[in-house]
Scaffold this motif. Structure first.
Motif, PDB file in Angstrom:
ATOM      1  N   GLN A 128       1.734  10.938 -12.376  1.00  0.00           N
ATOM      2  CA  GLN A 128       0.327  11.182 -12.672  1.00  0.00           C
ATOM      3  C   GLN A 128      -0.341   9.954 -13.298  1.00  0.00           C
ATOM      4  OE1 GLN A 128      -1.634  13.719 -12.045  1.00  0.00           O
ATOM      5  NE2 GLN A 128      -0.126  15.149 -11.193  1.00  0.00           N
ATOM      6  N   VAL A 129       0.420   9.214 -14.090  1.00  0.00           N
ATOM      7  CA  VAL A 129      -0.162   8.038 -14.745  1.00  0.00           C
ATOM      8  C   VAL A 129      -0.611   7.015 -13.697  1.00  0.00           C
ATOM      9  CG1 VAL A 129       0.311   6.118 -16.310  1.00  0.00           C
ATOM     10  CG2 VAL A 129       1.214   8.393 -16.820  1.00  0.00           C
ATOM     11  N   VAL A 130       0.246   6.787 -12.719  1.00  0.00           N
ATOM     12  CA  VAL A 130      -0.106   5.838 -11.655  1.00  0.00           C
ATOM     13  C   VAL A 130      -1.249   6.390 -10.822  1.00  0.00           C
ATOM     14  CG1 VAL A 130       0.767   4.586  -9.651  1.00  0.00           C
ATOM     15  CG2 VAL A 130       2.251   4.975 -11.618  1.00  0.00           C
ATOM     16  N   ARG A 131      -1.223   7.680 -10.567  1.00  0.00           N
ATOM     17  CA  ARG A 131      -2.291   8.301  -9.781  1.00  0.00           C
ATOM     18  C   ARG A 131      -3.640   8.094 -10.447  1.00  0.00           C
ATOM     19  NH1 ARG A 131      -1.498  14.501  -8.208  1.00  0.00           N
ATOM     20  NH2 ARG A 131       0.498  13.542  -7.631  1.00  0.00           N
ATOM     21  N   GLY A 132      -3.650   8.228 -11.760  1.00  0.00           N
ATOM     22  CA  GLY A 132      -4.909   8.018 -12.470  1.00  0.00           C
ATOM     23  C   GLY A 132      -5.420   6.607 -12.362  1.00  0.00           C
ATOM     24  N   GLN A 133      -4.508   5.641 -12.271  1.00  0.00           N
ATOM     25  CA  GLN A 133      -4.925   4.246 -12.116  1.00  0.00           C
ATOM     26  C   GLN A 133      -5.365   3.931 -10.690  1.00  0.00           C
ATOM     27  OE1 GLN A 133      -5.202   2.029 -14.618  1.00  0.00           O
ATOM     28  NE2 GLN A 133      -4.600   3.642 -16.043  1.00  0.00           N
ATOM     29  N   VAL A 134      -4.628   4.459  -9.715  1.00  0.00           N
ATOM     30  CA  VAL A 134      -4.945   4.164  -8.320  1.00  0.00           C
ATOM     31  C   VAL A 134      -6.253   4.808  -7.894  1.00  0.00           C
ATOM     32  CG1 VAL A 134      -4.170   4.464  -5.931  1.00  0.00           C
ATOM     33  CG2 VAL A 134      -2.526   3.801  -7.708  1.00  0.00           C
ATOM     34  N   PHE A 135      -6.446   6.067  -8.298  1.00  0.00           N
ATOM     35  CA  PHE A 135      -7.624   6.812  -7.866  1.00  0.00           C
ATOM     36  C   PHE A 135      -8.656   6.967  -8.987  1.00  0.00           C
ATOM     37  CE2 PHE A 135      -4.258   8.212  -4.988  1.00  0.00           C
ATOM     38  CZ  PHE A 135      -4.885   8.121  -3.765  1.00  0.00           C
ATOM     39  N   ALA A 136      -8.613   6.060  -9.972  1.00  0.00           N
ATOM     40  CA  ALA A 136      -9.515   6.200 -11.120  1.00  0.00           C
ATOM     41  C   ALA A 136     -10.991   6.262 -10.723  1.00  0.00           C
ATOM     42  CB  ALA A 136      -9.267   5.063 -12.106  1.00  0.00           C
ATOM     43  N   PRO A 137     -11.493   5.366  -9.878  1.00  0.00           N
ATOM     44  CA  PRO A 137     -12.930   5.421  -9.574  1.00  0.00           C
ATOM     45  C   PRO A 137     -13.281   6.375  -8.434  1.00  0.00           C
ATOM     46  CG  PRO A 137     -11.961   3.489  -8.571  1.00  0.00           C
ATOM     47  CD  PRO A 137     -10.838   4.215  -9.249  1.00  0.00           C
TER      48      PRO A 137
ATOM     49  N   LEU B  94       0.829  -1.215   0.000  1.00  0.00           N
ATOM     50  CA  LEU B  94       0.000   0.000   0.000  1.00  0.00           C
ATOM     51  C   LEU B  94       0.856   1.255   0.000  1.00  0.00           C
ATOM     52  CD1 LEU B  94      -2.744  -1.124   2.549  1.00  0.00           C
ATOM     53  CD2 LEU B  94      -2.987  -0.874   0.074  1.00  0.00           C
ATOM     54  N   ALA B  95       1.957   1.250   0.760  1.00  0.00           N
ATOM     55  CA  ALA B  95       2.854   2.405   0.757  1.00  0.00           C
ATOM     56  C   ALA B  95       3.463   2.606  -0.628  1.00  0.00           C
ATOM     57  CB  ALA B  95       3.942   2.222   1.804  1.00  0.00           C
ATOM     58  N   MET B  96       3.828   1.530  -1.294  1.00  0.00           N
ATOM     59  CA  MET B  96       4.374   1.640  -2.646  1.00  0.00           C
ATOM     60  C   MET B  96       3.341   2.252  -3.602  1.00  0.00           C
ATOM     61  SD  MET B  96       5.600  -1.429  -5.203  1.00  0.00           S
ATOM     62  CE  MET B  96       3.887  -1.979  -5.345  1.00  0.00           C
ATOM     63  N   ALA B  97       2.086   1.819  -3.506  1.00  0.00           N
ATOM     64  CA  ALA B  97       1.047   2.360  -4.387  1.00  0.00           C
ATOM     65  C   ALA B  97       0.832   3.849  -4.148  1.00  0.00           C
ATOM     66  CB  ALA B  97      -0.256   1.585  -4.182  1.00  0.00           C
ATOM     67  N   LEU B  98       0.806   4.272  -2.894  1.00  0.00           N
ATOM     68  CA  LEU B  98       0.593   5.690  -2.596  1.00  0.00           C
ATOM     69  C   LEU B  98       1.802   6.536  -2.988  1.00  0.00           C
ATOM     70  CD1 LEU B  98      -1.236   5.412   0.845  1.00  0.00           C
ATOM     71  CD2 LEU B  98      -2.222   6.033  -1.371  1.00  0.00           C
ATOM     72  N   CYS B  99       3.004   6.022  -2.793  1.00  0.00           N
ATOM     73  CA  CYS B  99       4.199   6.763  -3.210  1.00  0.00           C
ATOM     74  C   CYS B  99       4.241   6.908  -4.729  1.00  0.00           C
ATOM     75  CB  CYS B  99       5.458   6.047  -2.722  1.00  0.00           C
ATOM     76  SG  CYS B  99       5.738   6.161  -0.945  1.00  0.00           S
ATOM     77  N   ALA B 100       3.889   5.847  -5.438  1.00  0.00           N
ATOM     78  CA  ALA B 100       3.863   5.927  -6.896  1.00  0.00           C
ATOM     79  C   ALA B 100       2.785   6.889  -7.371  1.00  0.00           C
ATOM     80  CB  ALA B 100       3.629   4.536  -7.480  1.00  0.00           C
ATOM     81  N   ALA B 101       1.639   6.922  -6.681  1.00  0.00           N
ATOM     82  CA  ALA B 101       0.579   7.873  -7.037  1.00  0.00           C
ATOM     83  C   ALA B 101       1.024   9.303  -6.799  1.00  0.00           C
ATOM     84  CB  ALA B 101      -0.680   7.556  -6.247  1.00  0.00           C
ATOM     85  N   GLU B 102       1.829   9.523  -5.780  1.00  0.00           N
ATOM     86  CA  GLU B 102       2.367  10.861  -5.506  1.00  0.00           C
ATOM     87  C   GLU B 102       3.387  11.276  -6.554  1.00  0.00           C
ATOM     88  OE1 GLU B 102       3.756  14.413  -3.917  1.00  0.00           O
ATOM     89  OE2 GLU B 102       1.941  13.318  -3.373  1.00  0.00           O
ATOM     90  N   ALA B 103       4.176  10.317  -7.037  1.00  0.00           N
ATOM     91  CA  ALA B 103       5.283  10.644  -7.932  1.00  0.00           C
ATOM     92  C   ALA B 103       4.866  10.775  -9.392  1.00  0.00           C
ATOM     93  CB  ALA B 103       6.382   9.591  -7.794  1.00  0.00           C
TER      94      ALA B 103
END
Length: 313
Positions: free
Chosen positions: A63-72, A52-61
């Protein structure tokens, strides 16, 4: 990003403190199956914190990952995590580090699986060499028990798609009455509970991260607790005294009961535990501890989703 840091802190504290707390407890010897479950839940919680920490750090770093993590997720949920628009370099570095740890874990598990298959293949070849098929005889997957000619009493199980229980002729001569049944019940307990998977996973994690206390303790405790659980499985069917005598009969020539046991040092403790059993925990307490252990892996999820749930509320 505070959520990711909180997850890393939670995972670190769990990895350091959980082995100490469980090591000081006396109940695991009384309830090895419950202890096995609790250890699995603790390790799962540590791994969950890292993922979970890896997913949130990648979402912070990125935008592409952020769009996937927080898409819905609605906008207020995204805003609750206070992610910066441009991203933080240290978040990217942390995400890459955690991702590398995940790749390394997968590599260690793959190596353990390959090594186990290789060892199992060699042992099956050796088994077939020592116990060849007779002319006209066909190998059957239903053949559960194999008797080998041997000078030393021994019994073990060979896991796989068709598990085999193997016993030597010396063990047949040494073990009396229901002692052989107790030994076979012990090995069948390993087979039914799939203890080989626990041993493989714990060995892979400890080999990949030898300095992480929880993984070192996980490997040590798995090797100890699976034997205690199998002992209990045998003693429930054939009695504690019979099981203890069977363990002594199989191992008394190996120097494990002397003043300076060379190996298998836990055998005297296992025999004493069978001969002087401690009272089991009350059923209500066992149920509470099982439920509590099951909730441990949910704590990282709760930490990760609290900001989003608060924003929705």
């Amino acid at each position: 990003m505070m959520v990711a840091l909180a997850l890393l802190l939670l995972g670190g504290l769990t990895a350091v403190l959980a082995p100490r707390v469980l090591a000081r407890s006396s109940w695991p010897d009384r309830e090895p199956v419950l202890a096995l479950w609790m250890w699995q839940c603790v390790v799962a919680a540590v791994l969950m914190c890292c993922v979970l920490a890896m997913a949130l750090c990648a979402a912070e770093a990125w935008q592409v990952v952020r769009g996937q993590v927080f898409a819905p997720a609605p906008r207020q949920v995204i805003e609750a995590y206070a992610l910066s628009a441009e991203g933080q370099p240290w978040a990217a570095a942390l995400a890459v580090l955690l991702f590398g740890g995940g790749i390394w874990t997968a590599a260690m598990l793959s190596r353990e699986v390959r090594a186990t298959r290789s060892r199992r293949r060699r042992r099956r070849i050796g088994l077939r060499t020592r116990s060849p098929l007779l002319p006209g005889e066909e190998e059957s997957s239903d053949e559960r028990l194999v008797v080998l000619e041997g000078e030393h009493p021994d019994a073990w199980w060979l896991p796989g798609t068709a598990p085999r229980l193997i016993v030597t002729t010396a063990a047949l001569r040494r073990l009396k009455g229901r002692q052989l049944d107790a030994v076979l019940a012990h090995e069948e307990g390993h087979v039914r509970a799939r203890h080989d998977w626990l041993l493989h996973c714990s060995s892979a994690l400890a080999a990949g991260f030898p300095r992480v206390p929880v993984f070192r303790a996980f490997r040590h405790q798995m090797h100890r607790l699976v034997e205690l659980a199998a002992d209990d499985c045998a003693s429930r069917r054939h009695g504690r005294l019979t099981t203890a005598l069977a363990l002594v009969g199989l191992n008394e020539d190996r120097g494990v009961f002397g003043p300076c046991p060379a190996h298998r040092a836990q055998l005297p403790h296992r025999v004493n535990r069978l001969l002087s059993p401690a009272e089991r925990l009350p059923v209500a307490r066992r149920l509470r501890m099982t439920a509590l252990a099951s909730l441990v892996p949910l704590v990282p999820l709760l930490v990760a989703f609290v900001p989003g749930l608060s924003a929705l509320g």
